[in-house]
Design an enzyme around this catalytic site. Sequence first.
Site, PDB file in Angstrom:
ATOM      1  N   THR A 115       0.848  -1.194   0.000  1.00 51.81           N
ATOM      2  CA  THR A 115       0.000   0.000   0.000  1.00 51.81           C
ATOM      3  C   THR A 115       0.883   1.244   0.000  1.00 51.81           C
ATOM      4  O   THR A 115       1.979   1.206   0.535  1.00 51.81           O
ATOM      5  CB  THR A 115      -0.859  -0.044   1.283  1.00 51.81           C
ATOM      6  OG1 THR A 115      -1.856  -1.037   1.122  1.00 51.81           O
ATOM      7  CG2 THR A 115      -1.511   1.285   1.602  1.00 51.81           C
ATOM      8  N   ASP A 162      -8.772   0.035   6.018  1.00 54.87           N
ATOM      9  CA  ASP A 162      -8.627   1.289   6.767  1.00 54.87           C
ATOM     10  C   ASP A 162      -8.227   2.457   5.878  1.00 54.87           C
ATOM     11  O   ASP A 162      -8.531   3.616   6.202  1.00 54.87           O
ATOM     12  CB  ASP A 162      -7.549   1.118   7.845  1.00 54.87           C
ATOM     13  CG  ASP A 162      -6.192   0.768   7.230  1.00 54.87           C
ATOM     14  OD1 ASP A 162      -6.131  -0.177   6.408  1.00 54.87           O
ATOM     15  OD2 ASP A 162      -5.198   1.451   7.541  1.00 54.87           O
ATOM     16  N   GLY A 182      -0.934  -1.483   6.885  1.00 56.54           N
ATOM     17  CA  GLY A 182      -0.901  -2.653   7.755  1.00 56.54           C
ATOM     18  C   GLY A 182      -2.205  -3.411   7.656  1.00 56.54           C
ATOM     19  O   GLY A 182      -2.981  -3.202   6.715  1.00 56.54           O
ATOM     20  N   GLY A 195      -5.631  -3.880   7.870  1.00 55.99           N
ATOM     21  CA  GLY A 195      -6.658  -2.850   7.944  1.00 55.99           C
ATOM     22  C   GLY A 195      -7.726  -3.059   8.993  1.00 55.99           C
ATOM     23  O   GLY A 195      -8.211  -2.099   9.599  1.00 55.99           O
TER      24      GLY A 195
HETATM   25  N1  ASP Z   1      -4.079  -1.328   5.122  1.00 55.90           N
HETATM   26  C1  ASP Z   1      -4.353  -1.958   3.879  1.00 55.90           C
HETATM   27  C2  ASP Z   1      -5.684  -2.675   3.962  1.00 55.90           C
HETATM   28  O1  ASP Z   1      -5.945  -3.315   4.950  1.00 55.90           O
HETATM   29  C3  ASP Z   1      -3.328  -2.942   3.436  1.00 55.90           C
HETATM   30  C4  ASP Z   1      -1.884  -2.477   3.465  1.00 55.90           C
HETATM   31  O2  ASP Z   1      -1.541  -1.525   4.174  1.00 55.90           O
HETATM   32  O3  ASP Z   1      -1.064  -3.053   2.739  1.00 55.90           O
HETATM   33  O4  ASP Z   1      -6.417  -2.628   3.009  1.00 55.90           O
END
Ligand code: ASP
Length: 316
Positions: A183, A214, A235, A237
């Site tokens: 992300t 998130d 992270g 989410g």
């Molecule tokens: N936070 C993102 C989600 O849960 C995923 C990531 O940060 O890679 O969609």
Amino acid sequence: MITLVIHGGAGNITPAMMNSEQEREYDNGLNAALDKGYEILKQGGSSVDAVVAAITELENNPIFNAGRGSVFTKKGLHEMDAALMNGKTLEAGAVAGVRNIKNPITLAREVMLHSGHVFLSGSGAAEFALSRGIEQAKDDYFFNKQRYEQWAKIRDSDFTQLDHEGDNLKGPAAANPDYKFGTVGAVACDEHGNIAGGTSTGGMTNKRFGRIGDSPVIGAGTYANNNTCAISCTGHGEFFLRAVVAYDVSCLMEYKGLSLKEACDVVIKDKLVRMGGEGGLIAVNAKGEHNFCFNSAGMYRGMRNSEGQQEIAYYK
Ligand code: ASP
């Protein structure tokens, strides 16, 4: 002080999992995004524009899990989430579950500026995108062999996977430790002391149809307020949503008088850890001070400021 800070995902990122060629690819990708965003700040442009420019560059680079490099859902599709917030005005725009949008962050900006709303999802967001002439891209633009293989290993299970984690998982996903993409997000402070934050993602591999993480939720994965901080998270989410991470950092600064670093540490290294949530964030305040904070093995990250400081790093 003008400052630009970016991330390309946090997770199980260790020296043992990266070779020098991969490190070079990430160096190049992060530097290109810093170049794009920082140039705007240097010319006196706004933090909002710098954040959008940096994230657009990251979305166009298939090594990151956003835009072109978005992961596959359980149905084998790409559903993207993005958000943008202006810390001066508290205006915000976000989109969730959008498909075939080349740069979801530009659609989030369009929602912020021209929709009269904050958050659009799915087919409503798609219709709005068409009406505003936002650039579309066909499914094959988003096809990526590594992402496909990453998904193929867990598609028949109920596991979802951060696209950069692997051997800390149980079940089929544990067999897949090699993928460490992420992300993306950016936070910036411009020469007027205005701050902004944005985040863009393909979410988690094998996520259920319609799942929203998130990243596009204002206060959870993205937040900005000139009085406190601008934050972009990455992270797992589900934990970041329940911990309302970005706004919690802001609240600790606003109501308890904590410094940027203290507030980030409380939320990421204490509260989230106790909940079992893995990940991290980037932060900046209106003085241009920045912070990287994560509880995972690593986070792809970079920064530049007008005091000549610059950094690209991956590991703890
Ligand atoms: N936070 C993102 C989600 O849960 C995923 C990531 O940060 O890679 O969609």
